[in-house]
Design a protein around this motif. Sequence first.
Motif, mmCIF file in Angstrom:
data_model
loop_
_atom_site.group_PDB
_atom_site.id
_atom_site.type_symbol
_atom_site.label_atom_id
_atom_site.label_comp_id
_atom_site.label_asym_id
_atom_site.label_seq_id
_atom_site.Cartn_x
_atom_site.Cartn_y
_atom_site.Cartn_z
ATOM 1 N N LEU A 193 -4.205 -76.448 -27.704
ATOM 2 C CA LEU A 193 -4.537 -77.510 -26.759
ATOM 3 C C LEU A 193 -3.260 -78.061 -26.131
ATOM 4 O O LEU A 193 -2.310 -78.418 -26.828
ATOM 5 N N ALA A 194 -3.252 -78.149 -24.806
ATOM 6 C CA ALA A 194 -2.070 -78.590 -24.063
ATOM 7 C C ALA A 194 -2.355 -79.907 -23.358
ATOM 8 O O ALA A 194 -3.511 -80.220 -23.024
ATOM 9 N N PRO A 195 -1.320 -80.715 -23.102
ATOM 10 C CA PRO A 195 -1.512 -81.967 -22.365
ATOM 11 C C PRO A 195 -2.175 -81.720 -21.019
ATOM 12 O O PRO A 195 -1.853 -80.751 -20.321
ATOM 13 N N GLY A 196 -3.115 -82.587 -20.661
ATOM 14 C CA GLY A 196 -3.814 -82.470 -19.392
ATOM 15 C C GLY A 196 -5.056 -81.600 -19.435
ATOM 16 O O GLY A 196 -5.839 -81.594 -18.481
ATOM 17 N N GLU A 197 -5.269 -80.856 -20.529
ATOM 18 C CA GLU A 197 -6.464 -80.033 -20.643
ATOM 19 C C GLU A 197 -7.664 -80.876 -21.034
ATOM 20 O O GLU A 197 -7.537 -82.008 -21.515
ATOM 21 N N THR A 198 -8.856 -80.310 -20.839
ATOM 22 C CA THR A 198 -10.101 -80.974 -21.204
ATOM 23 C C THR A 198 -10.595 -80.428 -22.535
ATOM 24 O O THR A 198 -10.716 -79.218 -22.717
ATOM 25 N N LEU A 199 -10.862 -81.337 -23.459
ATOM 26 C CA LEU A 199 -11.353 -80.998 -24.790
ATOM 27 C C LEU A 199 -12.779 -81.509 -24.934
ATOM 28 O O LEU A 199 -13.041 -82.697 -24.734
ATOM 29 N N LEU A 200 -13.704 -80.615 -25.265
ATOM 30 C CA LEU A 200 -15.099 -80.976 -25.526
ATOM 31 C C LEU A 200 -15.335 -80.912 -27.032
ATOM 32 O O LEU A 200 -15.100 -79.878 -27.654
ATOM 33 N N VAL A 201 -15.783 -82.024 -27.630
ATOM 34 C CA VAL A 201 -15.999 -82.101 -29.069
ATOM 35 C C VAL A 201 -17.479 -82.263 -29.353
ATOM 36 O O VAL A 201 -18.086 -83.265 -28.951
ATOM 37 N N GLY A 218 -2.586 -85.377 -25.763
ATOM 38 C CA GLY A 218 -2.552 -85.518 -24.309
ATOM 39 C C GLY A 218 -3.730 -84.943 -23.567
ATOM 40 O O GLY A 218 -3.667 -84.747 -22.346
ATOM 41 N N ALA A 219 -4.834 -84.660 -24.265
ATOM 42 C CA ALA A 219 -6.000 -84.064 -23.624
ATOM 43 C C ALA A 219 -6.958 -85.133 -23.101
ATOM 44 O O ALA A 219 -6.952 -86.290 -23.556
ATOM 45 N N ARG A 220 -7.789 -84.736 -22.179
ATOM 46 C CA ARG A 220 -8.937 -85.534 -21.744
ATOM 47 C C ARG A 220 -10.106 -85.137 -22.634
ATOM 48 O O ARG A 220 -10.483 -83.969 -22.675
ATOM 49 N N GLY A 238 -14.555 -76.812 -16.119
ATOM 50 C CA GLY A 238 -15.060 -76.589 -17.471
ATOM 51 C C GLY A 238 -14.131 -77.155 -18.530
ATOM 52 O O GLY A 238 -13.145 -77.840 -18.239
ATOM 53 N N ALA A 239 -14.435 -76.878 -19.791
ATOM 54 C CA ALA A 239 -13.652 -77.368 -20.926
ATOM 55 C C ALA A 239 -12.659 -76.294 -21.368
ATOM 56 O O ALA A 239 -13.048 -75.161 -21.635
ATOM 57 N N ASP A 240 -11.396 -76.664 -21.449
ATOM 58 C CA ASP A 240 -10.370 -75.713 -21.867
ATOM 59 C C ASP A 240 -10.505 -75.371 -23.346
ATOM 60 O O ASP A 240 -10.285 -74.227 -23.759
ATOM 61 N N VAL A 241 -10.839 -76.376 -24.156
ATOM 62 C CA VAL A 241 -11.040 -76.164 -25.586
ATOM 63 C C VAL A 241 -12.365 -76.807 -25.985
ATOM 64 O O VAL A 241 -12.639 -77.956 -25.628
ATOM 65 N N ALA A 274 -13.911 -73.111 -19.825
ATOM 66 C CA ALA A 274 -13.112 -72.805 -18.641
ATOM 67 C C ALA A 274 -12.616 -71.365 -18.698
ATOM 68 O O ALA A 274 -12.710 -70.690 -19.732
ATOM 69 N N TRP A 275 -12.098 -70.877 -17.574
ATOM 70 C CA TRP A 275 -11.427 -69.585 -17.557
ATOM 71 C C TRP A 275 -10.258 -69.638 -18.547
ATOM 72 O O TRP A 275 -9.473 -70.580 -18.543
ATOM 73 N N LEU A 276 -10.172 -68.660 -19.422
ATOM 74 C CA LEU A 276 -9.189 -68.599 -20.499
ATOM 75 C C LEU A 276 -9.360 -69.727 -21.515
ATOM 76 O O LEU A 276 -8.417 -70.112 -22.218
ATOM 77 N N GLY A 277 -10.582 -70.252 -21.598
ATOM 78 C CA GLY A 277 -10.860 -71.316 -22.553
ATOM 79 C C GLY A 277 -10.889 -70.801 -23.988
ATOM 80 O O GLY A 277 -10.867 -69.594 -24.251
ATOM 81 N N ARG A 278 -10.933 -71.758 -24.942
ATOM 82 C CA ARG A 278 -10.958 -71.426 -26.373
ATOM 83 C C ARG A 278 -12.112 -72.170 -27.027
ATOM 84 O O ARG A 278 -12.138 -73.407 -27.010
#
Length: 332
Positions: free
Chosen positions: A137-145, A164-166, A216-219, A237-241
């Motif tokens: 997870l990188a700063p500025g990415e979107t995290l869906l929990v 640093g995630a949203r 989309g959600a990066d993580v 997201a594209w290249l999401g995890r």
Amino acid sequence: MKALLSTRPGGPETLGLADVQLPEPAEGEVRIRVRAAGINFPDLLIIEDKYQFRPERPFAPGAEFAGEVSAIGPGVSAFAVGDRVMAMGLWGGLAEEACAKATQCFALPDGVDLDSAAALQFTYGTALYALRDRGALAPGETLLVLGAAGGVGLAAVQLGRQLGARVIAAVSSDDKLAAALEAGAEDGVVYPSGRLDRDAQKALSAALRDKSGPGGADVIFDTVGGDYGEPALRVAAWLGRYLVVGFPAGIPSIPANLPLLKSCDVRGVFWGAAMERDPAAYAATMRELVDLLEQGAIRPRIHARFPLSEGAKAIAELSTRAVRGKVIVTMP
């Protein structure tokens, strides 16, 4: 001494308080006078013989606990009797005294209370390992929990903000959403409980996509699984995890075409095994988490406290899926 024992496979009702012999620490171990023990979903699985490990009975569940060192085994030099420590194993913590490997113990500063320490290791350790080591997870990415109001979920929300995630929370009730927002989530979705048919799954995906944004959600941090897994993965997201953390709702069925279409990864998270394989990394993670706790940057939410005599009720509380944060068992 007293211990809450599993003598046969089954639910919390099969556990019983018993007098047992005081354990002696083996080579490389310390014995700890337990003051507080954190309760986690694997405690429910292990007494039902549904966990990856099946200890010989009778045994006391309880994977994480905190207290004072009461005895030192051969070969241990890092701790002394009287040290305040937290420890993490696989079972044994629901007892007045318990032994643990010295490599899985961590000294506590005076400013950290034992209740918080007992609620820290499993949930925050899992979340930090998942988000940073497995999820990158990188700063500025979107995290869906998903399951954002449970112990691991709230830890992921708090640590996601620290990284640093949203953070977008997905929960099963309005009061759980309030807990996730209080912990630092920017927005959230309340999903229906129980089995989801295809229409309900599509509706959930649409709601998650709306909150995650057009990219989309990066993580995706999934502590729920079941019918919720595929709708969440569709929001990647594209290249999401997509992080597989747990599945109290059942093991999800993931269509293989989704990772292909999004060039995203499905990554497993097994903090317990990672800790066993790399004790140095475990120690570094615990040091970081204790520092964050001492600074007030993270704070475990204690949902309920039970005495050892009611430890079975503490484990049963998790099966209701009504927990917001962490359940702990305390000893005088």
